[in-house]
Every structure is written in structure tokens, then in C-alpha cells.
Scaffold this motif. Structure first.
Motif, PDB file in Angstrom:
ATOM      1  N   VAL A 223      56.494  76.227  55.524  1.00 17.52           N
ATOM      2  CA  VAL A 223      58.082  76.465  55.422  1.00 17.52           C
ATOM      3  C   VAL A 223      57.845  74.930  54.626  1.00 17.52           C
ATOM      4  CG1 VAL A 223      60.182  76.484  55.612  1.00 17.52           C
ATOM      5  CG2 VAL A 223      58.677  77.984  57.036  1.00 17.52           C
ATOM      6  N   VAL A 224      58.910  74.570  53.794  1.00 19.38           N
ATOM      7  CA  VAL A 224      58.660  73.263  52.958  1.00 19.38           C
ATOM      8  C   VAL A 224      60.172  72.886  53.398  1.00 19.38           C
ATOM      9  CG1 VAL A 224      59.263  71.896  50.746  1.00 19.38           C
ATOM     10  CG2 VAL A 224      57.220  73.577  51.326  1.00 19.38           C
ATOM     11  N   VAL A 225      60.861  72.084  53.779  1.00 16.89           N
ATOM     12  CA  VAL A 225      61.913  71.587  53.583  1.00 16.89           C
ATOM     13  C   VAL A 225      61.795  69.718  52.984  1.00 16.89           C
ATOM     14  CG1 VAL A 225      62.234  72.719  56.129  1.00 16.89           C
ATOM     15  CG2 VAL A 225      61.257  70.513  56.058  1.00 16.89           C
ATOM     16  N   GLU A 226      63.176  69.351  52.994  1.00 16.79           N
ATOM     17  CA  GLU A 226      63.391  67.618  52.122  1.00 16.79           C
ATOM     18  C   GLU A 226      62.767  67.591  53.706  1.00 16.79           C
ATOM     19  OE1 GLU A 226      66.559  69.729  49.301  1.00 16.79           O
ATOM     20  OE2 GLU A 226      66.704  70.048  51.905  1.00 16.79           O
ATOM     21  N   ASN A 227      62.566  65.452  53.353  1.00  8.55           N
ATOM     22  CA  ASN A 227      62.812  64.992  54.820  1.00  8.55           C
ATOM     23  C   ASN A 227      63.345  63.647  54.198  1.00  8.55           C
ATOM     24  OD1 ASN A 227      60.886  64.512  57.487  1.00  8.55           O
ATOM     25  ND2 ASN A 227      59.924  63.027  55.939  1.00  8.55           N
ATOM     26  N   PRO A 228      64.627  63.378  54.633  1.00  9.53           N
ATOM     27  CA  PRO A 228      64.970  64.208  55.860  1.00  9.53           C
ATOM     28  C   PRO A 228      65.689  65.333  55.478  1.00  9.53           C
ATOM     29  CG  PRO A 228      66.566  62.150  54.940  1.00  9.53           C
ATOM     30  CD  PRO A 228      65.507  62.218  54.394  1.00  9.53           C
ATOM     31  N   THR A 229      66.145  66.138  56.566  1.00 10.36           N
ATOM     32  CA  THR A 229      66.770  67.363  56.193  1.00 10.36           C
ATOM     33  C   THR A 229      67.859  67.649  57.649  1.00 10.36           C
ATOM     34  OG1 THR A 229      66.964  69.789  55.753  1.00 10.36           O
ATOM     35  CG2 THR A 229      65.143  69.011  57.241  1.00 10.36           C
ATOM     36  N   PRO A 280      71.340  65.477  55.676  1.00  8.69           N
ATOM     37  CA  PRO A 280      72.357  64.231  55.616  1.00  8.69           C
ATOM     38  C   PRO A 280      72.261  62.913  54.629  1.00  8.69           C
ATOM     39  CG  PRO A 280      70.569  63.591  56.676  1.00  8.69           C
ATOM     40  CD  PRO A 280      69.795  64.648  55.529  1.00  8.69           C
ATOM     41  N   THR A 281      71.972  63.519  53.835  1.00 11.38           N
ATOM     42  CA  THR A 281      72.007  62.387  52.204  1.00 11.38           C
ATOM     43  C   THR A 281      73.395  62.393  51.335  1.00 11.38           C
ATOM     44  OG1 THR A 281      71.023  63.647  50.233  1.00 11.38           O
ATOM     45  CG2 THR A 281      70.035  61.798  52.196  1.00 11.38           C
ATOM     46  N   GLY A 282      73.731  63.828  51.529  1.00  6.84           N
ATOM     47  CA  GLY A 282      75.209  63.786  50.810  1.00  6.84           C
ATOM     48  C   GLY A 282      74.868  63.936  49.234  1.00  6.84           C
ATOM     49  N   ARG A 283      73.924  63.764  48.416  1.00 10.10           N
ATOM     50  CA  ARG A 283      73.423  63.601  46.865  1.00 10.10           C
ATOM     51  C   ARG A 283      73.004  65.111  46.878  1.00 10.10           C
ATOM     52  NH1 ARG A 283      67.175  61.742  47.198  1.00 10.10           N
ATOM     53  NH2 ARG A 283      68.383  60.451  48.557  1.00 10.10           N
ATOM     54  N   CYS A 284      73.387  65.195  45.350  1.00 10.15           N
ATOM     55  CA  CYS A 284      73.762  67.057  44.932  1.00 10.15           C
ATOM     56  C   CYS A 284      72.492  66.986  43.835  1.00 10.15           C
ATOM     57  CB  CYS A 284      75.362  67.017  44.295  1.00 10.15           C
ATOM     58  SG  CYS A 284      75.180  68.728  43.552  1.00 10.15           S
ATOM     59  N   MET A 285      71.832  67.989  43.800  1.00  8.43           N
ATOM     60  CA  MET A 285      71.219  68.393  43.058  1.00  8.43           C
ATOM     61  C   MET A 285      71.390  67.914  41.515  1.00  8.43           C
ATOM     62  SD  MET A 285      68.076  71.292  42.370  1.00  8.43           S
ATOM     63  CE  MET A 285      67.500  70.801  44.051  1.00  8.43           C
ATOM     64  N   ALA A 461      60.088  60.640  62.272  1.00  7.17           N
ATOM     65  CA  ALA A 461      60.705  58.873  60.736  1.00  7.17           C
ATOM     66  C   ALA A 461      61.785  58.695  60.737  1.00  7.17           C
ATOM     67  CB  ALA A 461      60.495  59.993  59.555  1.00  7.17           C
ATOM     68  N   PHE A 462      61.993  57.736  60.057  1.00  8.74           N
ATOM     69  CA  PHE A 462      63.515  57.371  60.191  1.00  8.74           C
ATOM     70  C   PHE A 462      63.887  56.971  60.882  1.00  8.74           C
ATOM     71  CE2 PHE A 462      63.187  61.375  57.427  1.00  8.74           C
ATOM     72  CZ  PHE A 462      63.252  60.649  56.063  1.00  8.74           C
ATOM     73  N   GLU A 463      63.238  55.557  61.499  1.00  9.90           N
ATOM     74  CA  GLU A 463      63.593  54.695  62.526  1.00  9.90           C
ATOM     75  C   GLU A 463      64.370  53.934  61.937  1.00  9.90           C
ATOM     76  OE1 GLU A 463      65.165  53.846  65.670  1.00  9.90           O
ATOM     77  OE2 GLU A 463      63.242  55.025  65.683  1.00  9.90           O
ATOM     78  N   ARG A 464      64.785  53.461  61.096  1.00  5.35           N
ATOM     79  CA  ARG A 464      65.848  52.839  59.662  1.00  5.35           C
ATOM     80  C   ARG A 464      67.115  53.366  59.879  1.00  5.35           C
ATOM     81  NH1 ARG A 464      63.332  48.238  57.320  1.00  5.35           N
ATOM     82  NH2 ARG A 464      64.575  47.965  55.906  1.00  5.35           N
ATOM     83  N   ASN A 465      67.201  54.531  60.077  1.00  2.00           N
ATOM     84  CA  ASN A 465      68.899  55.270  58.709  1.00  2.00           C
ATOM     85  C   ASN A 465      69.003  55.312  60.916  1.00  2.00           C
ATOM     86  OD1 ASN A 465      66.788  56.053  56.822  1.00  2.00           O
ATOM     87  ND2 ASN A 465      67.970  55.598  56.134  1.00  2.00           N
ATOM     88  N   LEU A 466      70.803  56.032  60.193  1.00  4.12           N
ATOM     89  CA  LEU A 466      71.994  55.822  61.510  1.00  4.12           C
ATOM     90  C   LEU A 466      72.159  57.509  59.822  1.00  4.12           C
ATOM     91  CD1 LEU A 466      72.811  53.012  62.872  1.00  4.12           C
ATOM     92  CD2 LEU A 466      71.642  55.034  64.020  1.00  4.12           C
ATOM     93  N   ARG A 467      72.771  58.409  60.579  1.00  3.55           N
ATOM     94  CA  ARG A 467      73.785  59.691  59.988  1.00  3.55           C
ATOM     95  C   ARG A 467      75.349  59.519  60.717  1.00  3.55           C
ATOM     96  NH1 ARG A 467      74.786  66.029  60.161  1.00  3.55           N
ATOM     97  NH2 ARG A 467      75.866  65.580  62.371  1.00  3.55           N
ATOM     98  N   LEU A 468      75.621  58.159  59.366  1.00  2.00           N
ATOM     99  CA  LEU A 468      77.277  58.779  60.442  1.00  2.00           C
ATOM    100  C   LEU A 468      78.316  59.273  60.172  1.00  2.00           C
ATOM    101  CD1 LEU A 468      78.754  56.351  62.946  1.00  2.00           C
ATOM    102  CD2 LEU A 468      79.222  55.096  60.647  1.00  2.00           C
ATOM    103  N   PRO A 469      78.977  60.754  60.714  1.00  2.00           N
ATOM    104  CA  PRO A 469      79.578  61.584  59.961  1.00  2.00           C
ATOM    105  C   PRO A 469      81.261  60.761  59.758  1.00  2.00           C
ATOM    106  CG  PRO A 469      79.990  61.540  62.330  1.00  2.00           C
ATOM    107  CD  PRO A 469      78.936  60.717  61.839  1.00  2.00           C
ATOM    108  N   PHE A 470      82.252  60.881  58.346  1.00  2.85           N
ATOM    109  CA  PHE A 470      83.704  60.419  58.419  1.00  2.85           C
ATOM    110  C   PHE A 470      84.976  61.447  59.046  1.00  2.85           C
ATOM    111  CE2 PHE A 470      81.232  60.963  53.911  1.00  2.85           C
ATOM    112  CZ  PHE A 470      82.063  62.133  53.988  1.00  2.85           C
TER     113      PHE A 470
END
Length: 504
Positions: A223-229, A280-285, A461-470
Motif C-alpha cells: 500500500v503506497v503512502v506518503e512519507n511522512p504521513t 502532518p505537513t499541512g500542504r494542499c495538492m 525516519a524524520f528524527e529532525r522533525n516535530l509535529r506541533l499542533p496549534f
């Protein structure tokens, strides 16, 4: 009357419990899963602070505790043996033993001599343990809002509507016609012609994904998924015995060439994407990319599952039409939810697909449940009918919190990098170093739980990242940052000192 038991008919299970051998052969007994050692090492990430005064065994215990609380170490999974674990981590066996002993004392592990240690949660509690000044744990890992006054109104209205439905059995795996019509109308207004027969109500978007996986995949399917997701989507895919295949996201947008190559090379059973304010990125296609993606799936006849959980949470401009609208020949299943738009406690979602596909899903649903709760359906109906009045205020409030969160991050953590999300509920933060696990472990000591980037990636993966909710009120977020700032300064300062020593 005496009960006689023949010991010959019993064996000792991995957890030390005596089990009837016929029960074992029946398949009903489940032995604890063993966490693969190298996989566990990847999940641990950069847990070790080289110049920290915190003992190494305590650092390891903190990192393992985070994996348990995040759900990345499944309950009842068994850890590697101490000797093997020590070898792959490059630490002493005493360090491993001390870390595991600490977790056993806190209630996160249970051990039996000769059977190893397996994961559990402390008795009667799920909150984050605190050891310092914070009076109550604060969860900065969950991107969701509490209920507003409109939720009480919705349920009050639903109760007044309930009597006219009580002469029915309440079993309806398709869902209330009037609600399906309302959801179909929303798709029509967004540019995707839809009828009520193409809508099926489910118990949340994740439930919808699990149902699709049950009906359309088998063990070992890709199953293909975006990375991160979204991490729970990864868990659902793995829970269905499928293999998630990551599609790396570029700095902006989506890699459509990479998507085409991934489909050609891996022959996935289906793909799961979040084009509307991706978590988690918040981007829109954008329009052009949606057209390319829809044409690709129409050409390859690969099923595409589109998650629209965040579609109502836009701040600058509404998203383009649903991806399914860009090519009628593309086999697209669209999943929506009332959870993020209105309230997470309203466990109601829907699947939009062809009537033939829905018939297959309903057949597969027989082994899961007999339909969605009627009261929730009626409450969701009222919310959807009043969404034009409710959602603008919700978006305005969230946009203000987003802007305040961005300003606070710039003040308290100027080294962090992030892009203003177009929608959704969180920031995807890039740290200057691979410090997410270490920082989260320190944050836990003051009663703050952070969502490390490794939760949202495949294989740690993504040890350099945090997802921070607002999603939290400004004052609550400011207080949290005041507690986190000195921890971050100390941690990043240690890293700078370590680099200077290596240069010298």
C-alpha cells in the motif's frame, strides 16, 4: 467432585502461562509479538545524549517509554533479550537491565524469568508520567480541538429527532438516507457529482480505511503512502498484514514522477493519500497535480483511497475539487469525517465510492459492526446542515491560533524552521539537528508529550522533525513553550559543545 487435569495436554506459553495444546492449535491463543531488534533500534532514533549528565540507562528508559506511549511499540509485544539488545545498541548489558528495571517499576514492562519482557501500560492510567513541577500532563502530540457549544446543540436536536426512528431496528450498515443525501450534496457543490447510493456511513475515517483494507487487500499486499504521513494509517495498514511503501514528499507539493515509478516498480494493491491539508505537513495538492494523479490511477487501474479528513480546515483559500472529480475512470475511494471539522468525539465518517464498491464494503463490514450509531448520525446531520454558519468561525479561530503559534515559535525557538500550513491543525517543524527523540524525552520530564517526527515516518525516519499542533489556547501554548525553552537550549547547547570538541 474432583477435577482431574492431565499435564500431558498442556504446554508452557511464552508468558509462562500453562496452555492447553488443543487451544493453542485452534489459533485462538496469540503469543506476544517479538519486536525485531534492528527495527526497534531504528524506532529509538538518536536517543543517546553524548554529553548529558543523565545516566545512559535512564536515557534509554525515557526513549523506550516514548515509543510505548506513542503506540509505536505495540502492547504485549516482546522486547529482544538483554544480551542481543546491548550488542546492537553498543552499550553494556547493565545499561539495558537498569533501563528495563525502571520501566518495570513504572508499569510499562512485565517480565518473567526465561520469557523476556513485554510491553504494557501502567494499571488504570494512560496519562504521561510526570516527575517535576508540572501538575498535569500536557499533550502536544494530538492535533484536535475540544467540543464547542454547537456539539451540545447538535446532540440536543438529535434527541428530538430520535423518536421518529425508534420503530426501526437501528441496524443499517449503509446509514441514514437523509444524512447520505446531505453528504452527497456537499460533494456536488464541491464539483463531484454524487448520489446518496454512493455514500456509506462508517465510525470515523480510520474505521473507513480499515474497512477498505479488509475488503480489498490480503496479507503481504503493498500500500503506497506518503512519507511522512498519519501514523494511525500506517498502523491500520500494518494491522491488515499489508506492507506500507513510502512516497517521499519533496520540499513542496507531491512527487508525481516518483509516484508513477513506485506504482510501476511495486505493483501496490492500493494507495492512500491525503491531498487536502496533508497530515502532518499541512500542504494542499493543486489542480494540476490532482489531474496528473487522477490520470495516473486511471491508467494503471490502481485503487486510490483519498483521505479528506482535513478538507474543511482551510485558512487562505478552499481546496480544489475532490481528486475523484478529475478523472471519472480513476478507481478512487474518498473517505471523509466529521471528527476534525466539528469534534473528535463524534465518531462518524463516510466513504464515497461507486455503488458496486460500497456493496463489497458492506459485505466485508458484517464481521466488524452492524452500522453507525443513530444518535451520532442525527447529530452529524444537524452540524452539516448548519456548517455554513459554524465552520467560518472555527476557521477564523484556528487561523488566529496558527499565527500566534508561529510567532511564539519564532520567539522561543528561533533555530526551528517551518512553513505556514495552508490548512489542517499543526506545524511540521524542522529542527537544526536530529534531536526529536532526545527533546521529547526531556519534555516528558516536565509533563509535556511531544509528537516526534519519527511517529509519522516509516522505519524511524524524520528524527529532525516535530509535529506541533496549534489547537491549544494561546496562554496554554505559551506556558508550555516557557517550560520547553530551557530544555531545548540545554540540549542544543550540548550538541554545539560536542561539535566544537570534535573540530578541536
Amino acid at each position: 467432585m474432583h477435577l482431574r487435569i492431565s499435564v500431558q495436554n498442556f504446554i508452557i506459553g511464552e508468558n509462562g502461562i500453562m496452555i492447553n495444546d488443543q487451544f493453542l492449535k485452534s489459533g485462538l491463543y496469540m503469543t506476544p509479538r517479538r519486536s525485531a531488534t534492528h527495527s526497534l533500534v531504528r524506532l529509538l532514533g538518536h536517543w543517546q545524549e553524548t554529553n548529558s549528565r543523565t545516566p545512559l540507562w535512564r536515557q534509554l528508559a525515557q526513549a523506550l517509554r516514548l515509543l510505548i506511549l506513542d503506540g509505536r511499540l505495540p502492547l504485549e509485544s516482546r522486547l529482544p533479550g538483554e544480551r542481543e539488545f546491548a550488542t546492537v545498541l553498543g552499550v553494556s548489558r547493565t545499561t539495558i537491565a537498569s533501563a528495563l528495571a525502571q520501566l518495570r517499576e513504572e508499569g510499562y514492562l512485565q517480565s518473567r524469568h526465561g520469557s523476556g519482557s513485554w510491553v504494557m501500560l501502567p494499571e488504570g492510567r494512560r496519562e504521561i508520567p510526570t516527575r517535576m513541577s508540572a501538575p498535569q500532563a500536557l499533550d502536544l502530540s494530538t492535533a484536535a480541538l475540544s467540543a464547542g457549544a454547537e456539539i451540545h446543540q447538535a446532540y440536543s436536536h438529535a434527541l428530538t429527532m430520535l423518536p421518529e426512528y425508534l420503530h426501526h431496528t437501528g441496524y443499517d450498515q449503509h446509514g441514514l438516507m437523509v444524512l447520505r443525501e446531505a453528504i452527497a450534496h456537499r460533494y456536488c457543490t464541491r464539483g463531484l457529482p454524487t448520489t446518496a447510493d454512493e455514500i456509506m456511513l462508517v465510525n470515523g475515517a480510520l474505521s473507513g480505511l480499515a474497512l477498505v483494507l479488509r475488503a480489498m487487500t490480503g496479507p503481504g499486499d503493498r500500500v503506497v503512502v506518503e512519507n511522512p504521513t498519519y501514523p494511525l494509517a500506517i498502523a491500520a495498514i500494518q494491522g491488515a498484514s499489508c506492507r506500507p511503501v513510502g512516497l517521499s514528499l519533496p520540499a513542496q507539493g507531491w512527487d508525481t514522477d516518483g509516484l508513477a515509478a513506485t506504482i510501476a516498480q511495486t505493483a501496490p494493491r492500493l494507495a492512500w493519500l491525503m491531498p487536502d491539508f496533508h497530515n502532518p505537513t499541512g500542504r494542499c495538492m493543486d489542480h494540476a497535480t490532482r489531474q496528473i494523479v487522477a490520470d495516473l490511477f486511471a491508467r494503471t487501474r490502481t485503487t486510490l483511497v483519498v483521505d479528506e479528513t482535513m478538507v474543511d480546515l482551510w485558512y487562505n483559500a478552499p481546496p480544489p475539487p475532490p481528486l475523484a472529480a478529475f478523472n471519472a475512470d480513476a478507481p478512487v475511494i474518498t473517505i471523509g469525517s466529521a471528527g476534525k471539522s466539528f469534534w473528535g468525539g463524534l465518531r462518524l465518517g463516510w466513504v464515497r465510492a461507486s455503488a458496486r464498491t460500497l456493496a463489497s464494503l458492506i459485505q466485508a463490514r458484517d464481521t466488524l459492526d452492524l452500522g453507525s450509531p443513530l444518535l451520532e448520525q442525527l447529530a452529524a446531520l444537524w452540524l452539516l446542515e448548519n456548517s455554513d454558519n459554524l465552520l467560518p468561525a472555527r476557521r477564523a479561530m484556528l487561523a488566529q491560533r496558527r499565527d500566534m503559534c508561529a510567532a511564539l515559535m519564532q520567539d522561543y525557538f528561533p533555530a526551528w524552521r517551518f512553513t505556514q500550513p495552508e490548512g489542517g491543525l499543526s506545524f511540521w517543524v524542522e529542527l537544526p539537528e536530529m534531536l526529536a527523540t532526545q527533546f521529547a524525552a526531556r519534555a516528558e520530564s516536565v509533563g509535556i508529550h511531544l509528537g516526534t517526527g519519527t511517529r509519522f515516518g516509516l522505519a524511524g525516519a524524520f528524527e529532525r522533525n516535530l509535529r506541533l499542533p496549534f489547537t491549544l489556547p494561546d496562554e496554554t501554548l505559551r506556558n508550555a513553550f516557557e517550560l520547553l525553552q530551557p530544555l531545548w537550549q540545554t540540549l542544543s547547547g550540548q550538541q554545539n559543545t560536542h561539535r566544537l570538541r570534535k573540530i578541536i
